[in-house]
Design an enzyme around this catalytic site. Structure first.
Site, PDB file in Angstrom:
ATOM      1  N   LYS A  10       0.731  -1.387   0.034  1.00  0.00           N
ATOM      2  CA  LYS A  10      -0.141  -0.102   0.031  1.00  0.00           C
ATOM      3  C   LYS A  10       0.734   1.264  -0.283  1.00  0.00           C
ATOM      4  O   LYS A  10       1.905   1.172   0.297  1.00  0.00           O
ATOM      5  CB  LYS A  10      -1.058   0.009   1.146  1.00  0.00           C
ATOM      6  CG  LYS A  10      -1.883  -1.221   1.128  1.00  0.00           C
ATOM      7  CD  LYS A  10      -2.665  -1.206   2.720  1.00  0.00           C
ATOM      8  CE  LYS A  10      -3.920  -2.240   2.523  1.00  0.00           C
ATOM      9  NZ  LYS A  10      -4.600  -2.138   3.771  1.00  0.00           N
ATOM     10  N   TYR A  50     -12.143  -3.036  -3.403  1.00  0.00           N
ATOM     11  CA  TYR A  50     -12.594  -3.249  -2.139  1.00  0.00           C
ATOM     12  C   TYR A  50     -14.075  -3.182  -2.182  1.00  0.00           C
ATOM     13  O   TYR A  50     -14.856  -2.594  -1.173  1.00  0.00           O
ATOM     14  CB  TYR A  50     -12.350  -2.046  -1.228  1.00  0.00           C
ATOM     15  CG  TYR A  50     -10.657  -2.237  -0.608  1.00  0.00           C
ATOM     16  CD1 TYR A  50     -10.239  -3.365   0.249  1.00  0.00           C
ATOM     17  CD2 TYR A  50      -9.914  -1.181  -0.859  1.00  0.00           C
ATOM     18  CE1 TYR A  50      -9.348  -3.680   0.711  1.00  0.00           C
ATOM     19  CE2 TYR A  50      -8.374  -1.328  -0.319  1.00  0.00           C
ATOM     20  CZ  TYR A  50      -8.251  -2.578   0.483  1.00  0.00           C
ATOM     21  OH  TYR A  50      -6.993  -2.726   1.050  1.00  0.00           O
ATOM     22  N   ASN A 123      -1.876  -0.328   7.389  1.00  0.00           N
ATOM     23  CA  ASN A 123      -1.124  -1.362   7.570  1.00  0.00           C
ATOM     24  C   ASN A 123      -0.127  -2.019   6.661  1.00  0.00           C
ATOM     25  O   ASN A 123      -0.058  -3.168   6.606  1.00  0.00           O
ATOM     26  CB  ASN A 123      -2.115  -2.441   8.325  1.00  0.00           C
ATOM     27  CG  ASN A 123      -3.223  -2.756   7.184  1.00  0.00           C
ATOM     28  OD1 ASN A 123      -3.184  -2.118   6.005  1.00  0.00           O
ATOM     29  ND2 ASN A 123      -4.484  -3.180   7.619  1.00  0.00           N
ATOM     30  N   HIS A 126      -2.012  -5.238   1.531  1.00  0.00           N
ATOM     31  CA  HIS A 126      -3.096  -6.105   1.232  1.00  0.00           C
ATOM     32  C   HIS A 126      -2.731  -7.490   0.843  1.00  0.00           C
ATOM     33  O   HIS A 126      -1.784  -7.622  -0.100  1.00  0.00           O
ATOM     34  CB  HIS A 126      -4.085  -5.342   0.180  1.00  0.00           C
ATOM     35  CG  HIS A 126      -4.997  -6.238  -0.428  1.00  0.00           C
ATOM     36  ND1 HIS A 126      -6.034  -6.312   0.337  1.00  0.00           N
ATOM     37  CD2 HIS A 126      -5.267  -7.099  -1.298  1.00  0.00           C
ATOM     38  CE1 HIS A 126      -6.940  -7.359  -0.314  1.00  0.00           C
ATOM     39  NE2 HIS A 126      -6.309  -7.831  -1.371  1.00  0.00           N
ATOM     40  N   GLU A 137      -9.416 -11.015  -7.427  1.00  0.00           N
ATOM     41  CA  GLU A 137      -8.587 -10.030  -7.352  1.00  0.00           C
ATOM     42  C   GLU A 137      -7.387 -10.144  -8.275  1.00  0.00           C
ATOM     43  O   GLU A 137      -7.118  -9.115  -8.988  1.00  0.00           O
ATOM     44  CB  GLU A 137      -7.963 -10.091  -6.089  1.00  0.00           C
ATOM     45  CG  GLU A 137      -9.061  -9.798  -5.060  1.00  0.00           C
ATOM     46  CD  GLU A 137      -8.585  -9.621  -3.579  1.00  0.00           C
ATOM     47  OE1 GLU A 137      -6.938  -9.821  -3.098  1.00  0.00           O
ATOM     48  OE2 GLU A 137      -9.133  -9.203  -2.590  1.00  0.00           O
TER      49      GLU A 137
HETATM   50  O1  CDP Z   1      -6.581  -6.133   4.882  1.00  0.00           O
HETATM   51  P1  CDP Z   1      -7.261  -7.160   5.596  1.00  0.00           P
HETATM   52  O2  CDP Z   1      -8.058  -8.123   4.776  1.00  0.00           O
HETATM   53  O3  CDP Z   1      -6.454  -7.690   6.847  1.00  0.00           O
HETATM   54  O4  CDP Z   1      -8.500  -6.162   6.422  1.00  0.00           O
HETATM   55  P2  CDP Z   1     -10.102  -5.934   5.890  1.00  0.00           P
HETATM   56  O5  CDP Z   1     -10.953  -6.248   6.840  1.00  0.00           O
HETATM   57  O6  CDP Z   1     -10.447  -6.625   4.430  1.00  0.00           O
HETATM   58  O7  CDP Z   1      -9.952  -4.346   5.566  1.00  0.00           O
HETATM   59  C1  CDP Z   1      -9.350  -3.851   4.311  1.00  0.00           C
HETATM   60  C2  CDP Z   1      -8.412  -2.607   4.977  1.00  0.00           C
HETATM   61  O8  CDP Z   1      -9.558  -1.791   5.192  1.00  0.00           O
HETATM   62  C3  CDP Z   1      -7.571  -2.950   6.365  1.00  0.00           C
HETATM   63  O9  CDP Z   1      -6.531  -3.815   5.763  1.00  0.00           O
HETATM   64  C4  CDP Z   1      -7.479  -1.663   6.641  1.00  0.00           C
HETATM   65  O10 CDP Z   1      -6.482  -0.840   6.123  1.00  0.00           O
HETATM   66  C5  CDP Z   1      -8.668  -0.722   6.354  1.00  0.00           C
HETATM   67  N1  CDP Z   1      -9.597  -1.092   7.690  1.00  0.00           N
HETATM   68  C6  CDP Z   1      -9.786   0.267   8.523  1.00  0.00           C
HETATM   69  O11 CDP Z   1      -9.320   1.255   8.192  1.00  0.00           O
HETATM   70  N2  CDP Z   1     -10.387   0.175   9.574  1.00  0.00           N
HETATM   71  C7  CDP Z   1     -11.408  -0.857   9.776  1.00  0.00           C
HETATM   72  N3  CDP Z   1     -12.134  -0.897  10.895  1.00  0.00           N
HETATM   73  C8  CDP Z   1     -11.169  -2.153   9.133  1.00  0.00           C
HETATM   74  C9  CDP Z   1     -10.469  -2.070   7.966  1.00  0.00           C
HETATM   75 MG    MG Z   2      -9.461  -8.298   3.252  1.00  0.00          MG
END
Ligand code: CDP
Ligand code: MG
Length: 159
Positions: A10, A50, A123, A126, A137
């Protein structure tokens, strides 16, 4: 057993000069990079990537984050690549991600901090969550001609 998965380094990973570090970890694990490119996506593309999160409260800040600069997109192939890359990425919330993971070693955000400041959880990476998600994807991000079939040394040694 042999799977392909998508990763995105990212904008925070690119800006912090962590691309090499992450690529190094993936190569060191014995996984194969079969496609890689730098892309600066717009809001429309972010909504496709997303799509599962569009209606969620954090989507606006996530959109802002993922479109704030270029990302390094790559397709990784290997034994259980989807789960292995998720393991190497660590928990979504860096505060919780285990040491030794990419998020645990190089990021510090918590949900509380992000929410208080109206920003997304930064973080770094992805990675596709399931083999089905990975398929969709990879199709979204890469054309077939951008993905390469070749042997890495680990494959040559396991005959
Ligand atoms: O990336 P990952 O699959 O671990 O998490 P996700 O639940 O698919 O969410 C996608 C991305 O959204 C996360 O990696 C975070 O950068 C962001 N996010 C956030 O900012 N706040 C949240 N409460 C949940 C997700
Ligand atoms: Mg995810």
């Amino acid at each position: 057993m042999i799977q392909s998965t998508l990763i995105l380094l990212k904008p925070d990973a690119v800006e912090r000069g962590l691309m090499g570090e992450v690529v190094h970890r993936i190569e060191r694990a014995g996984l194969k990079i079969i496609g890689m490119k730098m892309v600066w996506i717009d809001k429309e593309f972010a909504a496709k990537h997303y799509s599962a999160h569009i209606k969620k409260e954090f989507y606006k800040s996530l959109e802002e984050y993922i479109t704030s600069g270029p990302v390094l997109a790559a397709v990784i192939e290997g034994v259980s690549a989807v789960a292995v890359i998720r393991k190497m990425s660590g928990d979504t919330e860096p505060k919780k991600s285990a040491p030794g993971t990419i998020r645990g070693d190089f990021a510090v955000h918590s949900y509380e901090y992000a929410d208080k400041n109206g920003i997304s959880i930064k973080n770094l990476i992805h990675s596709s969550g399931t083999p089905e998600e990975a398929k969709a994807e990879i199709k979204l991000w890469f054309e077939d001609r951008e993905l390469h079939s070749y042997k890495i040394v680990h494959e040559k040694h396991t005959r």
